[in-house]
Design an enzyme around this catalytic site. Structure first.
Site, PDB file in Angstrom:
ATOM      1  N   LYS A  82      -2.432   6.059  -3.943  1.00  0.00           N
ATOM      2  CA  LYS A  82      -3.588   6.923  -3.643  1.00  0.00           C
ATOM      3  C   LYS A  82      -3.421   8.320  -4.219  1.00  0.00           C
ATOM      4  CE  LYS A  82      -3.741   4.652   0.884  1.00  0.00           C
ATOM      5  NZ  LYS A  82      -2.333   4.606   1.301  1.00  0.00           N
ATOM      6  N   ASP A 134       0.844  -1.193   0.000  1.00  0.00           N
ATOM      7  CA  ASP A 134       0.000   0.000   0.000  1.00  0.00           C
ATOM      8  C   ASP A 134       0.880   1.244   0.000  1.00  0.00           C
ATOM      9  OD1 ASP A 134      -2.800   1.241   0.612  1.00  0.00           O
ATOM     10  OD2 ASP A 134      -1.444   2.182   2.071  1.00  0.00           O
ATOM     11  N   TYR A 174       2.901   9.938   0.825  1.00  0.00           N
ATOM     12  CA  TYR A 174       3.985   9.391   1.658  1.00  0.00           C
ATOM     13  C   TYR A 174       5.358   9.813   1.140  1.00  0.00           C
ATOM     14  CZ  TYR A 174       0.172   6.314   3.254  1.00  0.00           C
ATOM     15  OH  TYR A 174      -1.019   5.834   3.729  1.00  0.00           O
ATOM     16  N   HIS A 211      -7.447   9.244  -1.592  1.00  0.00           N
ATOM     17  CA  HIS A 211      -6.844   9.116  -0.256  1.00  0.00           C
ATOM     18  C   HIS A 211      -7.779   9.594   0.851  1.00  0.00           C
ATOM     19  CE1 HIS A 211      -2.658   9.019   1.833  1.00  0.00           C
ATOM     20  NE2 HIS A 211      -3.600   8.815   2.724  1.00  0.00           N
TER      21      HIS A 211
HETATM   22  N1  LIG Z   1      -5.575   5.880   4.399  1.00  0.00           N
HETATM   23  C1  LIG Z   1      -4.953   6.517   5.355  1.00  0.00           C
HETATM   24  O1  LIG Z   1      -5.201   7.698   5.620  1.00  0.00           O
HETATM   25  C2  LIG Z   1      -3.906   5.802   6.141  1.00  0.00           C
HETATM   26  C3  LIG Z   1      -3.523   6.301   7.381  1.00  0.00           C
HETATM   27  C4  LIG Z   1      -2.564   5.599   8.090  1.00  0.00           C
HETATM   28  C5  LIG Z   1      -2.001   4.450   7.593  1.00  0.00           C
HETATM   29  N2  LIG Z   1      -2.380   3.996   6.359  1.00  0.00           N
HETATM   30  C6  LIG Z   1      -1.750   2.793   5.756  1.00  0.00           C
HETATM   31  O2  LIG Z   1      -1.817   1.730   6.666  1.00  0.00           O
HETATM   32  C7  LIG Z   1      -0.504   1.230   6.914  1.00  0.00           C
HETATM   33  C8  LIG Z   1      -0.464   0.620   8.278  1.00  0.00           C
HETATM   34  O3  LIG Z   1      -0.752   1.585   9.298  1.00  0.00           O
HETATM   35  P1  LIG Z   1       0.063   1.556  10.624  1.00  0.00           P
HETATM   36  O4  LIG Z   1       1.477   1.858  10.297  1.00  0.00           O
HETATM   37  O5  LIG Z   1      -0.608   2.402  11.625  1.00  0.00           O
HETATM   38  O6  LIG Z   1      -0.099   0.005  11.044  1.00  0.00           O
HETATM   39  P2  LIG Z   1       0.200  -0.784  12.357  1.00  0.00           P
HETATM   40  O7  LIG Z   1       0.823  -2.053  11.908  1.00  0.00           O
HETATM   41  O8  LIG Z   1      -1.036  -0.815  13.192  1.00  0.00           O
HETATM   42  O9  LIG Z   1       1.228   0.077  13.197  1.00  0.00           O
HETATM   43  C9  LIG Z   1       2.576   0.109  12.846  1.00  0.00           C
HETATM   44  C10 LIG Z   1       3.413   0.274  14.105  1.00  0.00           C
HETATM   45  O10 LIG Z   1       3.190  -0.839  14.962  1.00  0.00           O
HETATM   46  C11 LIG Z   1       4.416  -1.294  15.461  1.00  0.00           C
HETATM   47  N3  LIG Z   1       4.548  -2.730  15.164  1.00  0.00           N
HETATM   48  C12 LIG Z   1       4.556  -3.349  13.944  1.00  0.00           C
HETATM   49  N4  LIG Z   1       4.662  -4.675  14.086  1.00  0.00           N
HETATM   50  C13 LIG Z   1       4.715  -4.904  15.410  1.00  0.00           C
HETATM   51  C14 LIG Z   1       4.817  -6.071  16.183  1.00  0.00           C
HETATM   52  N5  LIG Z   1       4.890  -7.274  15.624  1.00  0.00           N
HETATM   53  N6  LIG Z   1       4.839  -5.946  17.538  1.00  0.00           N
HETATM   54  C15 LIG Z   1       4.790  -4.751  18.113  1.00  0.00           C
HETATM   55  N7  LIG Z   1       4.680  -3.587  17.446  1.00  0.00           N
HETATM   56  C16 LIG Z   1       4.651  -3.665  16.101  1.00  0.00           C
HETATM   57  C17 LIG Z   1       5.506  -0.499  14.794  1.00  0.00           C
HETATM   58  O11 LIG Z   1       6.013   0.390  15.711  1.00  0.00           O
HETATM   59  P3  LIG Z   1       7.563   0.800  15.702  1.00  0.00           P
HETATM   60  O12 LIG Z   1       7.559   2.142  15.075  1.00  0.00           O
HETATM   61  O13 LIG Z   1       7.916   0.794  17.166  1.00  0.00           O
HETATM   62  O14 LIG Z   1       8.304  -0.233  14.885  1.00  0.00           O
HETATM   63  C18 LIG Z   1       4.851   0.257  13.699  1.00  0.00           C
HETATM   64  O15 LIG Z   1       5.295   1.581  13.597  1.00  0.00           O
HETATM   65  C19 LIG Z   1       0.408   2.425   6.647  1.00  0.00           C
HETATM   66  O16 LIG Z   1       1.751   2.071   6.367  1.00  0.00           O
HETATM   67  C20 LIG Z   1      -0.277   2.998   5.428  1.00  0.00           C
HETATM   68  O17 LIG Z   1       0.050   2.238   4.277  1.00  0.00           O
HETATM   69  C21 LIG Z   1      -3.339   4.641   5.641  1.00  0.00           C
END
Ligand SMILES: NC(=O)c1ccc[n+]([C@@H]2O[C@H](COP(=O)([O-])OP(=O)(O)OC[C@H]3O[C@@H](n4cnc5c(N)ncnc54)[C@H](OP(=O)(O)O)[C@@H]3O)[C@@H](O)[C@H]2O)c1
Length: 314
Positions: free
Chosen positions: A86, A52, A57, A119
């Site tokens: 997006k 994604d 970004y 987006h």
């Molecule tokens: N449409 C939108 O407006 C929108 C908004 C936000 C995100 N997104 C998309 O959704 C994706 C995912 O969102 P997200 O980054 O919030 O997802 P997430 O996986 O819920 O959170 C990621 C964070 O969780 C931690 N993490 C990952 N794996 C882990 C594990 N196994 N154990 C413990 N902590 C862990 C990491 O923290 P650390 O930093 O400590 O490694 C990472 O920064 C984004 O990359 C993007 O592509 C879209």
């Protein structure tokens, strides 16, 4: 409806034609360029086949390079991965949609996209400035274009065979309904924040009825602490089934019928987040009974991206 009993291989059919979306998706919202490259390669190596991206970004080039090198190294073809990007808020004017799409495609080094999303439903002042503000710091919205007009331009991209599917992100059910009703090509995917503290059940039920893929971002609560990763119900289930809290949260998301996007930044976490397996029914019920409610990203209210910073362990 969902293919495969192995959660890791789950693929959800898209309503436009024959395509499928791998339920386990890797999100590229990573601010550092070098970290984007290594995390994308690690995700591909761990088994992720869904990526994604977004022009917002500002790292589509790094993702494109990492994918190109990673596909060659893993002996994979382009058709074996699912890539989304997006359209950003400052490109909602219909005449800006195709150029924005082509620019993303070029940065990603691809000749087609599996999915292109609007987006957010908020149009910002058109132009190259992604975050246009007045002198008081207020966002400059564009009231000269409607979401339906932008959607029509997305439909044209489909007509011209530029992408396999189109959809929306950061949208509420109330905003989605009129687009769904008026659309000539119905949205295939809706991407929104979802985790046990924000299950978005009403939107999920609507999507299931209409054959729209519900794609959850922040399934781990974006790593915010305290948050779903430290919830006592999740921790207890993890201990019981011999999985990590992250694996429990990701399995729950897939088993309730959503696709998801997670952002592991290291190879070890990429393997951990990909290596999920089905939870027993009673565990799913326990998670569904969690009462805590928390939205972590306000983008759905304003169109301006950003997670709520407090409580995030860095
Ligand atoms: N449409 C939108 O407006 C929108 C908004 C936000 C995100 N997104 C998309 O959704 C994706 C995912 O969102 P997200 O980054 O919030 O997802 P997430 O996986 O819920 O959170 C990621 C964070 O969780 C931690 N993490 C990952 N794996 C882990 C594990 N196994 N154990 C413990 N902590 C862990 C990491 O923290 P650390 O930093 O400590 O490694 C990472 O920064 C984004 O990359 C993007 O592509 C879209």
């Amino acid at each position: 409806m969902i293919e495969s009993s192995d959660l890791r291989m789950t693929r959800i059919p898209l309503n436009h034609g024959a395509g499928h979306m791998p339920a386990l998706g890797f999100g590229t919202l990573i601010s550092d360029a070098a970290a984007t490259t290594s995390a994308t390669r690690d995700a591909l190596e761990a088994g992720f086949r869904h990526f994604d991206c977004a022009e917002r970004y500002r790292n589509e080039r790094e993702v494109g390079e990492a994918l190109q090198a990673g596909l060659a190294a893993e002996g994979l073809t382009r058709e074996m991965v699912f890539v989304t990007t997006k359209l950003w808020n400052s490109n909602h004017r219909p005449e800006r949609v195709e150029p924005a799409f082509e620019a993303s495609l070029d940065r990603l080094r691809l000749n087609y996209l599996d999915l292109y999303l609007i987006h957010t439903p908020f149009a910002f002042q058109p132009g190259d400035e992604q975050d246009p503000r007045d002198q008081d710091g207020n966002v400059l919205y564009d009231h000269g274009v409607t979401l339906l007009e932008t959607w029509r331009a997305m439909e044209s991209l489909m007509d011209h065979g530029k992408c396999q599917a189109i959809g929306l992100s950061d949208i509420t059910l109330n905003e989605l309904l009129p687009i769904y009703e008026s659309a000539r090509i119905k949205p295939a995917v809706v991407q929104v924040e979802a985790h046990p503290y924000l299950p978005e059940t009403e939107l999920l039920e609507f999507c299931k009825r209409k054959g729209i893929v519900f794609l959850a971002f922040a399934p781990l609560g974006h790593g915010v602490r305290p948050g779903p990763l430290e919830d006592p119900v999740i921790s207890a289930i993890a201990a019981r089934v011999g999985k990590t809290p992250a694996q429990v949260l990701l399995a729950w998301a897939v088993q309730r019928g959503t696709a998801l996007l997670t952002t592991p930044r290291t190879a070890a976490r990429a393997r951990e987040n990909f290596n999920i397996s089905a939870l027993p029914e009673d565990a799913l019920d326990e998670i569904n009974r969690i009462q805590t409610r928390q939205r972590l990203n306000e983008v759905v209210k304003t169109g301006s991206p950003g997670f709520i910073a407090q409580g995030k362990r860095t």
